[in-house]
Design an enzyme around this catalytic site. Structure first.
Site, PDB file in Angstrom:
ATOM      1  N   GLY A  13      16.248  20.138  -9.591  1.00  0.00           N
ATOM      2  CA  GLY A  13      16.541  20.236  -8.155  1.00  0.00           C
ATOM      3  C   GLY A  13      17.891  19.598  -7.880  1.00  0.00           C
ATOM      4  N   LYS A  34      10.156  22.057 -15.830  1.00  0.00           N
ATOM      5  CA  LYS A  34       8.850  22.531 -16.311  1.00  0.00           C
ATOM      6  C   LYS A  34       8.534  23.978 -15.956  1.00  0.00           C
ATOM      7  CE  LYS A  34       5.982  20.519 -12.656  1.00  0.00           C
ATOM      8  NZ  LYS A  34       4.851  19.634 -12.386  1.00  0.00           N
ATOM      9  N   TYR A  44      13.599  25.232  -1.062  1.00  0.00           N
ATOM     10  CA  TYR A  44      12.897  25.542   0.192  1.00  0.00           C
ATOM     11  C   TYR A  44      13.457  24.799   1.405  1.00  0.00           C
ATOM     12  CZ  TYR A  44       9.524  27.839  -2.796  1.00  0.00           C
ATOM     13  OH  TYR A  44       8.954  28.673  -3.697  1.00  0.00           O
ATOM     14  N   GLN A  46      15.093  23.731   4.596  1.00  0.00           N
ATOM     15  CA  GLN A  46      15.510  24.631   5.671  1.00  0.00           C
ATOM     16  C   GLN A  46      16.541  23.982   6.579  1.00  0.00           C
ATOM     17  OE1 GLN A  46      12.181  26.035   7.967  1.00  0.00           O
ATOM     18  NE2 GLN A  46      11.335  27.245   6.301  1.00  0.00           N
ATOM     19  N   GLU A 113      17.829  17.135  14.710  1.00  0.00           N
ATOM     20  CA  GLU A 113      16.395  17.134  14.384  1.00  0.00           C
ATOM     21  C   GLU A 113      15.776  15.851  14.926  1.00  0.00           C
ATOM     22  OE1 GLU A 113      15.538  18.261  10.266  1.00  0.00           O
ATOM     23  OE2 GLU A 113      17.418  19.340  10.215  1.00  0.00           O
ATOM     24  N   ASP A 220       4.877  14.054 -11.297  1.00  0.00           N
ATOM     25  CA  ASP A 220       4.891  13.728 -12.736  1.00  0.00           C
ATOM     26  C   ASP A 220       5.766  12.515 -13.063  1.00  0.00           C
ATOM     27  OD1 ASP A 220       3.520  16.106 -12.687  1.00  0.00           O
ATOM     28  OD2 ASP A 220       4.862  17.191 -14.024  1.00  0.00           O
ATOM     29  N   HIS A 241       4.730  16.961   7.647  1.00  0.00           N
ATOM     30  CA  HIS A 241       5.626  17.680   8.564  1.00  0.00           C
ATOM     31  C   HIS A 241       4.758  18.237   9.684  1.00  0.00           C
ATOM     32  CE1 HIS A 241       8.673  20.253  10.213  1.00  0.00           C
ATOM     33  NE2 HIS A 241       9.549  19.790   9.353  1.00  0.00           N
ATOM     34  N   ARG A 288       9.150  12.106  13.082  1.00  0.00           N
ATOM     35  CA  ARG A 288       8.077  12.916  12.521  1.00  0.00           C
ATOM     36  C   ARG A 288       6.711  12.243  12.495  1.00  0.00           C
ATOM     37  NH1 ARG A 288      10.704  15.917   7.489  1.00  0.00           N
ATOM     38  NH2 ARG A 288      12.046  16.967   8.963  1.00  0.00           N
ATOM     39  N   GLU A 373      13.514  12.811  -4.639  1.00  0.00           N
ATOM     40  CA  GLU A 373      12.257  12.511  -3.956  1.00  0.00           C
ATOM     41  C   GLU A 373      11.316  11.639  -4.773  1.00  0.00           C
ATOM     42  OE1 GLU A 373      10.543  15.795  -1.840  1.00  0.00           O
ATOM     43  OE2 GLU A 373       8.640  14.746  -1.570  1.00  0.00           O
ATOM     44  N   SER A 389      16.918  13.456   3.047  1.00  0.00           N
ATOM     45  CA  SER A 389      16.472  13.387   1.654  1.00  0.00           C
ATOM     46  C   SER A 389      17.409  14.112   0.689  1.00  0.00           C
ATOM     47  CB  SER A 389      15.028  13.886   1.563  1.00  0.00           C
ATOM     48  OG  SER A 389      14.929  15.030   0.831  1.00  0.00           O
ATOM     49  N   LEU A 390      17.943  15.245   1.108  1.00  0.00           N
ATOM     50  CA  LEU A 390      18.966  15.892   0.264  1.00  0.00           C
ATOM     51  C   LEU A 390      20.150  14.932   0.120  1.00  0.00           C
ATOM     52  CD1 LEU A 390      18.826  19.486   1.825  1.00  0.00           C
ATOM     53  CD2 LEU A 390      17.903  18.788  -0.391  1.00  0.00           C
TER      54      LEU A 390
HETATM   55  P1  FAD Z   1      13.027  19.015  -6.551  1.00  0.00           P
HETATM   56  O1  FAD Z   1      14.047  19.824  -5.880  1.00  0.00           O
HETATM   57  O2  FAD Z   1      11.616  19.222  -6.157  1.00  0.00           O
HETATM   58  O3  FAD Z   1      13.136  19.259  -8.116  1.00  0.00           O
HETATM   59  C1  FAD Z   1      12.191  18.677  -9.002  1.00  0.00           C
HETATM   60  C2  FAD Z   1      12.390  19.281 -10.369  1.00  0.00           C
HETATM   61  O4  FAD Z   1      11.658  18.555 -11.345  1.00  0.00           O
HETATM   62  C3  FAD Z   1      11.903  20.712 -10.492  1.00  0.00           C
HETATM   63  O5  FAD Z   1      12.855  21.416 -11.270  1.00  0.00           O
HETATM   64  C4  FAD Z   1      10.596  20.593 -11.258  1.00  0.00           C
HETATM   65  O6  FAD Z   1      10.219  21.736 -11.982  1.00  0.00           O
HETATM   66  C5  FAD Z   1      10.959  19.462 -12.192  1.00  0.00           C
HETATM   67  N1  FAD Z   1       9.824  18.746 -12.769  1.00  0.00           N
HETATM   68  C6  FAD Z   1       8.817  18.106 -12.128  1.00  0.00           C
HETATM   69  N2  FAD Z   1       7.992  17.540 -13.027  1.00  0.00           N
HETATM   70  C7  FAD Z   1       8.480  17.819 -14.254  1.00  0.00           C
HETATM   71  C8  FAD Z   1       8.086  17.532 -15.581  1.00  0.00           C
HETATM   72  N3  FAD Z   1       6.977  16.821 -15.854  1.00  0.00           N
HETATM   73  N4  FAD Z   1       8.831  17.991 -16.615  1.00  0.00           N
HETATM   74  C9  FAD Z   1       9.928  18.744 -16.392  1.00  0.00           C
HETATM   75  N5  FAD Z   1      10.360  19.056 -15.152  1.00  0.00           N
HETATM   76  C10 FAD Z   1       9.653  18.591 -14.097  1.00  0.00           C
HETATM   77  N6  FAD Z   1      15.055  17.619   2.895  1.00  0.00           N
HETATM   78  C11 FAD Z   1      16.193  17.565   3.622  1.00  0.00           C
HETATM   79  O7  FAD Z   1      16.953  16.600   3.488  1.00  0.00           O
HETATM   80  N7  FAD Z   1      16.509  18.566   4.481  1.00  0.00           N
HETATM   81  C12 FAD Z   1      15.714  19.649   4.671  1.00  0.00           C
HETATM   82  O8  FAD Z   1      16.049  20.534   5.437  1.00  0.00           O
HETATM   83  C13 FAD Z   1      14.506  19.727   3.944  1.00  0.00           C
HETATM   84  N8  FAD Z   1      13.659  20.761   4.119  1.00  0.00           N
HETATM   85  C14 FAD Z   1      12.552  20.862   3.310  1.00  0.00           C
HETATM   86  C15 FAD Z   1      11.741  21.976   3.413  1.00  0.00           C
HETATM   87  C16 FAD Z   1      10.664  22.132   2.557  1.00  0.00           C
HETATM   88  C17 FAD Z   1       9.778  23.357   2.684  1.00  0.00           C
HETATM   89  C18 FAD Z   1      10.401  21.154   1.576  1.00  0.00           C
HETATM   90  C19 FAD Z   1       9.254  21.318   0.615  1.00  0.00           C
HETATM   91  C20 FAD Z   1      11.191  20.022   1.483  1.00  0.00           C
HETATM   92  C21 FAD Z   1      12.268  19.867   2.355  1.00  0.00           C
HETATM   93  N9  FAD Z   1      13.087  18.743   2.282  1.00  0.00           N
HETATM   94  C22 FAD Z   1      14.227  18.682   3.033  1.00  0.00           C
HETATM   95  C23 FAD Z   1      12.867  17.732   1.251  1.00  0.00           C
HETATM   96  C24 FAD Z   1      13.836  18.038   0.102  1.00  0.00           C
HETATM   97  O9  FAD Z   1      13.941  19.430  -0.064  1.00  0.00           O
HETATM   98  C25 FAD Z   1      13.351  17.421  -1.201  1.00  0.00           C
HETATM   99  O10 FAD Z   1      13.019  16.087  -0.996  1.00  0.00           O
HETATM  100  C26 FAD Z   1      14.468  17.492  -2.235  1.00  0.00           C
HETATM  101  O11 FAD Z   1      14.907  18.816  -2.385  1.00  0.00           O
HETATM  102  C27 FAD Z   1      13.960  16.958  -3.558  1.00  0.00           C
HETATM  103  O12 FAD Z   1      14.937  17.197  -4.526  1.00  0.00           O
HETATM  104  P2  FAD Z   1      14.659  16.677  -5.992  1.00  0.00           P
HETATM  105  O13 FAD Z   1      15.821  17.106  -6.813  1.00  0.00           O
HETATM  106  O14 FAD Z   1      14.303  15.257  -5.966  1.00  0.00           O
HETATM  107  O15 FAD Z   1      13.326  17.450  -6.441  1.00  0.00           O
HETATM  108  C1  SIN Z   2      12.922  20.677   8.356  1.00  0.00           C
HETATM  109  O1  SIN Z   2      13.777  21.552   8.280  1.00  0.00           O
HETATM  110  O2  SIN Z   2      12.234  20.477   9.357  1.00  0.00           O
HETATM  111  C2  SIN Z   2      12.705  19.804   7.181  1.00  0.00           C
HETATM  112  C3  SIN Z   2      13.760  18.794   7.173  1.00  0.00           C
HETATM  113  C4  SIN Z   2      13.383  17.685   6.255  1.00  0.00           C
HETATM  114  O3  SIN Z   2      12.318  17.652   5.690  1.00  0.00           O
HETATM  115  O4  SIN Z   2      14.224  16.789   6.153  1.00  0.00           O
END
Ligand code: FAD
Ligand code: SIN
Length: 531
Positions: A13, A34, A44, A46, A113, A220, A241, A288, A373, A389-390
């Site tokens: 991610g 994974k 995802y 938005q 927001e 994980d 949410h 929220r 996250e 969070s991004l």
């Molecule tokens: P992720 O993007 O979830 O990536 C995790 C990665 O780890 C994936 O590739 C997964 O396959 C891999 N992985 C997991 N376990 C293992 C394992 N055991 N072995 C190998 N690989 C593994 N945040 C904002 O700031 N703004 C927004 O607008 C927003 N909108 C959102 C909307 C939705 C629907 C969701 C679900 C979340 C939203 N969030 C938003 C939160 C934000 O998207 C996430 O917190 C952020 O993208 C997490 O990024 P990450 O790189 O930590 O994890």
């Molecule tokens: C959303 O677009 O409402 C999600 C934003 C976030 O989780 O930070």
């Protein structure tokens, strides 16, 4: 297979990919993920990414909003450095090719927001995460120092424990040497030795029955670090949410972005009446935790399984330009959001807690970093401010890289790490044991450890979980590795941490609300003072 690499990254991610792009300038990088590379929560997202861009916004205002949303439990130093670095990190995304919407004067079109006192959310229509993920993947795929392995599930991080040494939570010099990774295609467990390991495994949403998170979000990384005796904290703060689309047949739940409320949409009850003013003077745009709790309460009062978001108040051209994906999705199930209200229900969305890291993304285990996250950096406190969070992932992947590069040339590979021992294990013939336990776990967590908790509910959850934990550990010990049992084990570990942390927090604060400790008047007062 055995492999050695300078930087091992678990997860693809925003957190993993940003770290990879930076680290690749200093050594060899291997990303394991994974599922498919883009199977992430990032894809995802938005609403967008919060950053201070234009006057009248200031770093001080964004810092203040983050502290208030976090019920004053955020680490002020971490909040300050994250927000002050927001502009530079977002501009770096733009340099990597990420597009954000602009207005007719060529300026970024900033959204608002819940909990934000200014317009500061950069977005690309309502598919910001997809735009970010695609551009980062393109950059990573074209980098010669980066190898990517899909369908590779990290099972355990390797520490002294695997060398036969006794490691406990108080051992001061715990050290990570890489990870054991299960190849889901060839069905073997490989040993990847690394000088530096980065955990970027994302969230935990699937611990609950109803979540906005994709299937990969099974906690994980958090569970692996906890089992390796690393520090994990803040797990009681699970963010729900307020507005996922009520469509019971669909998993994960489709999100209706908070930015819609920023653009004028209003929450309404089953009779079409506004109700948020009863709960908070900021109405539908309160933070929220407040909104999700209000929805939960309203649904209980009227006995319904959803409420409504009225987006008909937003101009049609804004719906089509800013929210085309939500418009199309709702239309596909027969709801024209320019004419009809959207049925919505709260859903598990984000884990504010996770692997404890410092200001450089270092975990409590040497040579092990974490970002995104799966972490608890201290930014979110008791409740994350929307779209922070991004941003957090960008800031801490950047900082972790600075730190990792400082030490990379002083670290030796541990060649004496043994390969994975699967002797004595057999094929699990009864998948139903795993799928049923997963459903039980999700039901326990949703019924007793959701938006509203109590001592009795937590105790009941703890007792029920104990049974599933013991059954699953026995099954795990005798089964050949398969992803389903690894993920179930991780989700049970995460459920345990949420319940334990919730039991220990004997107050209501932010996302943790307990009927036994209902008042946290000091924080409510501060929020009102900040209006
Ligand atoms: P992720 O993007 O979830 O990536 C995790 C990665 O780890 C994936 O590739 C997964 O396959 C891999 N992985 C997991 N376990 C293992 C394992 N055991 N072995 C190998 N690989 C593994 N945040 C904002 O700031 N703004 C927004 O607008 C927003 N909108 C959102 C909307 C939705 C629907 C969701 C679900 C979340 C939203 N969030 C938003 C939160 C934000 O998207 C996430 O917190 C952020 O993208 C997490 O990024 P990450 O790189 O930590 O994890
Ligand atoms: C959303 O677009 O409402 C999600 C934003 C976030 O989780 O930070």
């Amino acid at each position: 297979m055995r492999k050695t690499v300078d930087f091992l990254i678990i997860g693809s991610g925003i957190a993993g990919l940003c770290f990879a792009l930076k680290a690749a300038n200093y050594g060899t990088v291997c990303i394991v993920t994974k599922s498919k590379i883009d199977d992430t929560s990032t894809k995802y997202a938005q609403g967008g990414i919060a950053a201070v861009i234009y006057h009248p916004d200031t770093y001080e205002k964004h810092i203040q909003d983050t502290m208030v949303a976090g019920s004053q439990l955020s680490d002020k130093n971490i909040v300050e450095l994250t927000i002050r670095e927001s502009t530079a990190r977002v501009m770096e995304l733009v340099e990597w090719g990420v597009n954000f919407d602009k207005n007719s004067s060529g300026q970024f079109d900033l959204a608002k927001e819940g909990g934000h006192s200014e317009f500061r959310v950069l977005h690309y229509k309502d598919i910001t995460g997809l735009e970010i993920e695609q551009k980062l993947i393109a950059a990573v795929l074209s980098h010669k120092n980066i190898e990517i392995f899909e369908e590779q599930l990290a099972v355990e991080i390797i520490t002294q424990h695997h060398l036969g040494m006794d490691v406990n939570r108080r051992t001061p010099d715990k050290c990570c040497y890489g990870a054991y990774v299960y190849d889901t295609v060839n069905k073997t467990v490989n040993t990847i030795l690394a000088k530096t390991t980065m955990i970027a495994t994302g969230g935990i949403g699937n611990v609950y029955a109803n979540t906005t998170n994709p299937q990969i979000a099974t906690g994980d990384g958090i569970a692996m670090v906890y089992r390796a005796k690393g520090e994990v904290r803040g797990m009681e703060f699970v963010q729900f949410h307020p507005t996922s689309l009520y469509n019971p047949k669909e998993a994960p739940s489709f999100l209706i972005t908070e930015a819609m409320r920023g653009a004028g949409a209003i929450l309404k009850d089953m009779s079409g009446r506004e109700f948020m003013q009863k709960y908070d003077v900021r109405g539908s745009l309160a933070p929220r935790d407040v909104v999700a709790r209000a929805l939960d309460n309203e649904m209980k009062i009227c006995g319904s399984d959803h409420l409504f978001l009225d987006a008909t108040l937003i101009k049609k051209n804004e719906i089509f330009s800013h929210f085309p994906n939500i418009y199309a999705k709702c239309l596909s199930i027969g709801i024209d959001i320019t004419k009809n209200m959207i049925p919505v229900v709260p859903a598990a969305h984000y884990s504010c807690g996770g692997i404890a890291t410092n200001e450089w993304g270092e975990s409590s285990i040497q040579n092990l970093y974490a970002s995104g996250e799966c972490t608890s950096t201290g930014l979110h406190g008791a409740n994350r401010l929307a779209s922070n969070s991004l941003l957090e992932a960008l800031v801490f992947s950047h900082r972790a890289c600075i730190k990792a590069v400082e030490t990379i040339n002083t670290i030796q590979f541990r060649e004496d790490v043994p390969d994975w021992d699967s002797s004595g294990t057999v094929n699990n013939e009864e998948m139903v044991l795993i799928t049923s336990s997963k459903k039980e776990l999700q039901s326990i967590m949703s019924n007793y450890v959701g938006i509203v908790r109590s001592n009795l509910r937590l105790k009941r959850a703890f007792d029920r979980l104990q049974i599933i934990y013991e059954e699953t550990e026995q099954l795990y010990k005798k089964s050949i590795i398969i992803p389903e049992i690894c993920e179930l084990r991780n989700m049970i570990n995460v459920g345990y941490l949420i319940i334990k942390n919730a039991m220990n927090r004997q107050e209501s604060r932010g996302l943790h609300y307990s009927l036994d400790y209902p008042n946290h008047t000091e924080v409510m007062q501060k929020r009102e003072d900040n209006l």
